[in-house]
Write a protein that holds these residues in place. Structure first.
Motif, PDB file in Angstrom:
ATOM      1  N   THR A 240       0.819  -1.400  -0.027  1.00 20.05           N
ATOM      2  CA  THR A 240       0.151   0.042  -0.098  1.00 20.05           C
ATOM      3  C   THR A 240       0.863   1.026  -0.013  1.00 20.05           C
ATOM      4  OG1 THR A 240      -1.770  -1.136   1.313  1.00 20.05           O
ATOM      5  CG2 THR A 240      -1.895   1.483   1.226  1.00 20.05           C
ATOM      6  N   ALA A 241       1.924   1.300   0.893  1.00 17.41           N
ATOM      7  CA  ALA A 241       2.697   2.425   0.954  1.00 17.41           C
ATOM      8  C   ALA A 241       3.562   2.665  -0.374  1.00 17.41           C
ATOM      9  CB  ALA A 241       3.677   2.400   1.931  1.00 17.41           C
TER      10      ALA A 241
ATOM     11  N   GLY B 152       1.021   3.838  -2.988  1.00 18.07           N
ATOM     12  CA  GLY B 152       0.653   5.249  -2.617  1.00 18.07           C
ATOM     13  C   GLY B 152       1.587   6.124  -3.165  1.00 18.07           C
ATOM     14  N   ALA B 153       2.792   5.839  -2.994  1.00 18.19           N
ATOM     15  CA  ALA B 153       4.134   6.720  -3.292  1.00 18.19           C
ATOM     16  C   ALA B 153       4.102   7.016  -4.711  1.00 18.19           C
ATOM     17  CB  ALA B 153       5.458   6.143  -2.551  1.00 18.19           C
TER      18      ALA B 153
ATOM     19  N   THR C 225       1.374   9.115  -6.088  1.00 12.97           N
ATOM     20  CA  THR C 225       1.832  10.538  -5.628  1.00 12.97           C
ATOM     21  C   THR C 225       2.954  11.027  -6.611  1.00 12.97           C
ATOM     22  OG1 THR C 225       0.906  10.176  -3.451  1.00 12.97           O
ATOM     23  CG2 THR C 225       2.221  12.319  -3.873  1.00 12.97           C
TER      24      THR C 225
ATOM     25  N   GLN D   3       3.057  14.456   1.318  1.00 14.91           N
ATOM     26  CA  GLN D   3       2.479  13.119   1.094  1.00 14.91           C
ATOM     27  C   GLN D   3       3.333  12.032   0.727  1.00 14.91           C
ATOM     28  OE1 GLN D   3      -1.100  13.086  -0.856  1.00 14.91           O
ATOM     29  NE2 GLN D   3      -1.577  10.744  -0.721  1.00 14.91           N
ATOM     30  N   TYR D   4       3.948  12.321  -0.249  1.00 13.26           N
ATOM     31  CA  TYR D   4       5.216  11.389  -0.657  1.00 13.26           C
ATOM     32  C   TYR D   4       6.047  11.307   0.261  1.00 13.26           C
ATOM     33  CZ  TYR D   4       8.807   9.789  -3.852  1.00 13.26           C
ATOM     34  OH  TYR D   4       9.554   8.677  -4.246  1.00 13.26           O
TER      35      TYR D   4
ATOM     36  N   GLN E 143       4.699   8.826   2.954  1.00 10.01           N
ATOM     37  CA  GLN E 143       4.718   7.467   2.453  1.00 10.01           C
ATOM     38  C   GLN E 143       6.043   6.782   2.209  1.00 10.01           C
ATOM     39  OE1 GLN E 143       2.510   8.421  -1.250  1.00 10.01           O
ATOM     40  NE2 GLN E 143       0.390   8.179  -0.277  1.00 10.01           N
ATOM     41  N   GLN E 144       7.064   7.394   1.839  1.00  9.70           N
ATOM     42  CA  GLN E 144       8.463   7.167   1.809  1.00  9.70           C
ATOM     43  C   GLN E 144       8.738   6.617   3.224  1.00  9.70           C
ATOM     44  OE1 GLN E 144      10.577   6.070  -0.564  1.00  9.70           O
ATOM     45  NE2 GLN E 144       8.730   6.620  -2.103  1.00  9.70           N
TER      46      GLN E 144
ATOM     47  N   GLU F 233       7.051   5.759   5.811  1.00  8.15           N
ATOM     48  CA  GLU F 233       6.234   4.686   6.376  1.00  8.15           C
ATOM     49  C   GLU F 233       6.892   3.143   5.682  1.00  8.15           C
ATOM     50  OE1 GLU F 233       1.667   2.902   6.404  1.00  8.15           O
ATOM     51  OE2 GLU F 233       2.247   4.608   5.401  1.00  8.15           O
TER      52      GLU F 233
END
Length: 295
Positions: A167-168, A171-172, A175, A209-210, A213-214, A216
């Motif tokens: 998911t991470a 998502g990255a 984004t 946001q990016y 995500q990185q 995480e």
């Protein structure tokens, strides 16, 4: 002459009648020969067929597909029962082993102990390379035995973080693609100042946001690439859980603790009542001295 011609004609007729018979005889002989040759060649053909069958490789069976490898973060928890005088030594030795291995193999997360309490003990938390942690925990039972104690508890817990990592990562990637498309639109000429400022604000939000995500994703990968080990050191030996003297020792300890508690209460009460008694005694003594004087 006529008679000779008739004889010649008769001879030709006889020859013509005999010739097909001979041809048929030869044809019958020719037809009869192949089965004999086929019968002679049949064993050779069968042997050749068997050789080809033996030489031909067996059909290749495709191997079953491997199961997908899950990304699991492992955590281990061990409890050691040790004599009172060996618990602190064992804990210090384990902590030193982790520090000596280096931060690339092991790191001390926390270490706390109280060896003077009613139930002395300590806890050591380590995080390190899975192979090093596995080698270290494989010798814990022997360490406890050599120290006069034993290994009471061994727990292995695994958390599947595959979904979180996927998911991470997805998502990255999404984004980053969206931010790139906005930059391409920004590169085009035209647009008011307000529109350009709005694009810059959106890019800043996407960048934050990016980055989150990185962070995480890295944290989840670090959890998979390392293992956590928690060591609990408890009092063992005579005070072991299955020792027959444990109830007596516990009763003596409780009686001593109760006695000390009562003594503490008496000391506290005395410290409160002593000034009152002293003041009351002084007042009473003063009153007794005044009565004879007035008489």
């Amino acid at each position: 002459m006529r008679k000779a011609l008739m004889l010649a004609s008769a001879g030709l007729i006889v020859l013509a009648g005999c010739s097909p018979a001979g041809d048929k005889t030869e044809e019958y002989a020719a037809k009869a020969a192949p089965p004999a040759e086929a019968a002679a060649e049949a064993p050779a053909d069968a042997a050749a067929t068997n050789q080809r069958a033996a030489a031909s490789p067996a059909p290749v069976v495709a191997p079953a597909p491997l199961a997908p490898v899950a990304r699991i973060a492992y955590a281990y928890r061990y409890a050691l029962s040790l004599p009172r005088d060996r618990g602190a030594e064992m804990m210090s030795r384990h902590e030193l082993a982790c520090v000596s291995a280096g931060p690339g193999f092991c790191q001390v997360i926390s270490a706390r102990a109280d060896w003077t309490a009613r139930e002395p003990g300590g806890r050591l938390e380590l995080r390190g390379q899975p192979e090093w942690i596995n080698r270290f925990r494989s010798g814990l039972a022997l360490d406890a035995q050599n120290a006069g104690g034993r290994l009471d508890e061994a727990v292995t817990e695994g958390e599947d973080v595959t979904r979180g990592i996927d998911t991470a990562a997805t998502g990255a990637q999404t984004t980053a693609s969206l931010a790139e498309r906005i930059r391409q639109l920004q590169a085009r000429s035209g647009g008011t100042m307000a529109q350009r400022l709005e694009i810059e604000r959106q890019l800043a939000v996407l960048q934050q946001q990016y980055d989150a995500q990185q962070i995480e994703l890295r944290a989840l990968n670090h959890r998979v690439q390392s293992a956590r080990l928690t060591l609990d050191y408890r009092q063992g030996g005579i005070m072991a859980a299955d020792s027959p003297t444990r109830p007596v020792a516990r009763a003596l300890g409780d009686a001593f603790g109760l006695s000390m508690g009562m003594l503490a209460i008496l000391i506290t009460a005395g410290s409160v009542l002593l000034p009152i008694v002293v003041i009351g005694g002084a007042v009473w003594w003063g009153i007794r001295r005044r009565k004879p004087a007035s008489a």
